[in-house]
Design an enzyme around this catalytic site. Structure first.
Site, PDB file in Angstrom:
ATOM      1  N   ASN A   1       0.859  -1.184   0.000  1.00  0.00           N
ATOM      2  CA  ASN A   1       0.000   0.000   0.000  1.00  0.00           C
ATOM      3  C   ASN A   1       0.896   1.236   0.000  1.00  0.00           C
ATOM      4  O   ASN A   1       1.462   1.594   1.029  1.00  0.00           O
ATOM      5  CB  ASN A   1      -0.893  -0.036   1.250  1.00  0.00           C
ATOM      6  CG  ASN A   1      -1.673   1.255   1.438  1.00  0.00           C
ATOM      7  OD1 ASN A   1      -1.801   2.064   0.523  1.00  0.00           O
ATOM      8  ND2 ASN A   1      -2.199   1.450   2.649  1.00  0.00           N
ATOM      9  N   TRP A   2       1.003   1.870  -1.142  1.00  0.00           N
ATOM     10  CA  TRP A   2       1.934   3.005  -1.269  1.00  0.00           C
ATOM     11  C   TRP A   2       1.377   4.304  -0.698  1.00  0.00           C
ATOM     12  O   TRP A   2       2.099   5.294  -0.610  1.00  0.00           O
ATOM     13  CB  TRP A   2       2.307   3.216  -2.754  1.00  0.00           C
ATOM     14  CG  TRP A   2       3.154   2.127  -3.314  1.00  0.00           C
ATOM     15  CD1 TRP A   2       3.612   1.003  -2.650  1.00  0.00           C
ATOM     16  CD2 TRP A   2       3.665   2.040  -4.652  1.00  0.00           C
ATOM     17  NE1 TRP A   2       4.372   0.240  -3.502  1.00  0.00           N
ATOM     18  CE2 TRP A   2       4.420   0.847  -4.726  1.00  0.00           C
ATOM     19  CE3 TRP A   2       3.551   2.852  -5.785  1.00  0.00           C
ATOM     20  CZ2 TRP A   2       5.059   0.452  -5.903  1.00  0.00           C
ATOM     21  CZ3 TRP A   2       4.191   2.462  -6.949  1.00  0.00           C
ATOM     22  CH2 TRP A   2       4.937   1.269  -6.998  1.00  0.00           C
ATOM     23  N   LYS A   3       0.108   4.328  -0.374  1.00  0.00           N
ATOM     24  CA  LYS A   3      -0.513   5.560   0.150  1.00  0.00           C
ATOM     25  C   LYS A   3      -0.241   6.710  -0.817  1.00  0.00           C
ATOM     26  O   LYS A   3      -0.186   6.492  -2.023  1.00  0.00           O
ATOM     27  CB  LYS A   3      -0.026   5.842   1.579  1.00  0.00           C
ATOM     28  CG  LYS A   3      -0.151   4.591   2.461  1.00  0.00           C
ATOM     29  CD  LYS A   3       0.076   4.829   3.917  1.00  0.00           C
ATOM     30  CE  LYS A   3      -0.107   3.514   4.668  1.00  0.00           C
ATOM     31  NZ  LYS A   3       0.012   3.647   6.099  1.00  0.00           N
TER      32      LYS A   3
ATOM     33  N   HIS B   1      -9.499   1.523   4.758  1.00  0.00           N
ATOM     34  CA  HIS B   1      -8.224   1.694   5.472  1.00  0.00           C
ATOM     35  C   HIS B   1      -8.443   2.659   6.643  1.00  0.00           C
ATOM     36  O   HIS B   1      -9.219   3.617   6.523  1.00  0.00           O
ATOM     37  CB  HIS B   1      -7.154   2.226   4.520  1.00  0.00           C
ATOM     38  CG  HIS B   1      -5.789   2.197   5.134  1.00  0.00           C
ATOM     39  ND1 HIS B   1      -5.375   3.153   6.027  1.00  0.00           N
ATOM     40  CD2 HIS B   1      -4.766   1.308   5.019  1.00  0.00           C
ATOM     41  CE1 HIS B   1      -4.146   2.850   6.430  1.00  0.00           C
ATOM     42  NE2 HIS B   1      -3.753   1.744   5.835  1.00  0.00           N
TER      43      HIS B   1
ATOM     44  N   GLU C   1      -6.808   5.053   7.711  1.00  0.00           N
ATOM     45  CA  GLU C   1      -6.556   6.463   7.382  1.00  0.00           C
ATOM     46  C   GLU C   1      -7.777   7.067   6.689  1.00  0.00           C
ATOM     47  O   GLU C   1      -8.070   8.259   6.850  1.00  0.00           O
ATOM     48  CB  GLU C   1      -5.292   6.585   6.514  1.00  0.00           C
ATOM     49  CG  GLU C   1      -4.045   6.370   7.371  1.00  0.00           C
ATOM     50  CD  GLU C   1      -2.848   5.798   6.623  1.00  0.00           C
ATOM     51  OE1 GLU C   1      -2.834   5.846   5.378  1.00  0.00           O
ATOM     52  OE2 GLU C   1      -1.924   5.305   7.298  1.00  0.00           O
TER      53      GLU C   1
ATOM     54  N   GLU D   1      -5.411  -4.529  10.674  1.00  0.00           N
ATOM     55  CA  GLU D   1      -4.359  -3.532  10.881  1.00  0.00           C
ATOM     56  C   GLU D   1      -4.642  -2.741  12.159  1.00  0.00           C
ATOM     57  O   GLU D   1      -5.411  -1.767  12.136  1.00  0.00           O
ATOM     58  CB  GLU D   1      -4.332  -2.551   9.702  1.00  0.00           C
ATOM     59  CG  GLU D   1      -4.046  -3.198   8.376  1.00  0.00           C
ATOM     60  CD  GLU D   1      -3.460  -2.198   7.383  1.00  0.00           C
ATOM     61  OE1 GLU D   1      -2.335  -2.410   6.939  1.00  0.00           O
ATOM     62  OE2 GLU D   1      -4.126  -1.184   7.094  1.00  0.00           O
TER      63      GLU D   1
ATOM     64  N   GLY E   1       2.571   2.555  10.682  1.00  0.00           N
ATOM     65  CA  GLY E   1       3.549   3.627  10.503  1.00  0.00           C
ATOM     66  C   GLY E   1       4.286   4.015  11.773  1.00  0.00           C
ATOM     67  O   GLY E   1       4.935   5.051  11.824  1.00  0.00           O
TER      68      GLY E   1
ATOM     69  N   SER F   1       3.461  -1.805  10.324  1.00  0.00           N
ATOM     70  CA  SER F   1       4.916  -1.881  10.559  1.00  0.00           C
ATOM     71  C   SER F   1       5.529  -3.227  10.174  1.00  0.00           C
ATOM     72  O   SER F   1       6.453  -3.702  10.844  1.00  0.00           O
ATOM     73  CB  SER F   1       5.240  -1.518  12.010  1.00  0.00           C
ATOM     74  OG  SER F   1       4.886  -0.170  12.255  1.00  0.00           O
TER      75      SER F   1
ATOM     76  N   GLY G   1       2.891  -0.962   4.277  1.00  0.00           N
ATOM     77  CA  GLY G   1       2.945   0.440   3.882  1.00  0.00           C
ATOM     78  C   GLY G   1       4.372   0.846   3.578  1.00  0.00           C
ATOM     79  O   GLY G   1       4.928   0.543   2.519  1.00  0.00           O
TER      80      GLY G   1
HETATM   81  P1  PGA Z   1       2.934   0.577   7.566  1.00  0.00           P
HETATM   82  O1  PGA Z   1       1.458   0.771   6.941  1.00  0.00           O
HETATM   83  O2  PGA Z   1       3.458  -0.741   7.025  1.00  0.00           O
HETATM   84  O3  PGA Z   1       3.726   1.750   7.078  1.00  0.00           O
HETATM   85  O4  PGA Z   1       2.778   0.522   9.040  1.00  0.00           O
HETATM   86  C1  PGA Z   1       0.576  -0.303   6.801  1.00  0.00           C
HETATM   87  C2  PGA Z   1      -0.740   0.169   6.213  1.00  0.00           C
HETATM   88  O5  PGA Z   1      -1.214   1.252   6.578  1.00  0.00           O
HETATM   89  O6  PGA Z   1      -1.343  -0.526   5.381  1.00  0.00           O
END
Ligand code: PGA
Length: 256
Positions: free
Chosen positions: A16-18, A101, A103, A173, A179, A218, A239
């Site tokens: 997931n590149w966001k 997600h 976010e 998640e 993150g 993470s 991510g």
């Molecule tokens: P992260 O993000 O690996 O940077 O913790 C995971 C995600 O939000 O899918």
């Protein structure tokens, strides 16, 4: 059998590149990753921003790498300024779409109801939704993890029939792990993911044994192996570490 990683559940490592990587950077990543991907036995998918999807789709043709979007609207078309429809994603073509997600739930007012609409619509269009669920730190500390997560799962699936386990993917998640560098302990992630599978079994019977459930938060090259050793963890939604072709390759070859 429920809870035992079956032959039917091919591990999935999803990047997931966001809101990272423009078209040029996307193509640069793929230039490096495509040759590496030949050596990966798990399924791998990348989820670039919308603006990079078309270029990525052209580039990965014949590589076996799958493609996904990070969100979508549930309608096919209409007066929804700034939105992207499932039909548009299908045209690219996208194999997957991330839905709900944390976010999006936190910053863009995504609710269990909109998640449910989007999941329904993705299924109707033959795009596999990667449905994200997870508790906040406060909820975990209050001991509410399982009720919160299982309620998100149940609501995302309201009035939805799943007949084939390959139609849908879940990603557990925990918000406090995203993150932050604080990965969940493999056993704790297994406990929640096992409970999600039991909930899916209540809803859909044996099909639950075919549905892939990923862990996210993470994930890095040095912690993926222990997570994947858990019986119900079928892959990861990655991510930060998925932005680097080498690191993502190392994660996807956790079995070496
Ligand atoms: P992260 O993000 O690996 O940077 O913790 C995971 C995600 O939000 O899918």
């Amino acid at each position: 059998m429920i809870g035992v990683k079956g032959m039917s559940r091919t591990p999935l490592l999803a990047g997931n590149w966001k809101m990272h990587k423009n078209v040029k950077e996307t193509l640069g990543f793929l230039d490096e990753f495509i040759p590496l991907a030949k050596g990966i036995s798990a399924e791998v998918a990348v989820f670039p921003p919308f603006t990079s999807l078309w270029a990525a789709a052209e580039k990965i043709k014949g590589s076996g790498i799958k493609l996904g979007a990070q969100n979508m609207h549930w309608e096919d078309s209409g007066a929804f300024t700034g939105e992207i429809s499932p039909a548009m994603l299908k045209e690219i073509p996208c194999d997957y779409v991330i839905i709900g997600h944390s976010e999006r739930r936190q910053y863009f007012a995504e609710t269990d109801e909109t998640v449910n609409r989007k999941v329904k619509s993705a299924l109707e269009h033959g795009i596999v939704p990667v449905v994200c669920v997870g508790e906040s730190l406060e909820q975990r500390e209050k001991g509410e993890t399982l009720p919160v997560v299982l309620s998100q799962v149940e609501k995302s699936l309201s009035e939805i029939k799943i007949e084939n386990g390959s139609q849908i993917v879940f990603a557990y998640e925990p918000i406090w792990a995203i993150g932050t560098g604080k990965v969940a302990l493999p056993y704790d992630a297994q406990e929640v993911i096992g409970a999600i599978r039991r909930k899916l079994a209540e809803l859909y019977g044996d099909v639950a044994g075919e549905i892939r459930i990923l862990y996210g938060g993470s994930v890095k090259p040095d912690n993926i192996k222990d997570l994947m050793a858990q019986p119900d963890i079928d892959g990861a939604l990655v991510g930060g570490a998925s932005l680097d072709a080498r690191a993502f390759y190392q994660i996807a070859t956790y079995d070496r």
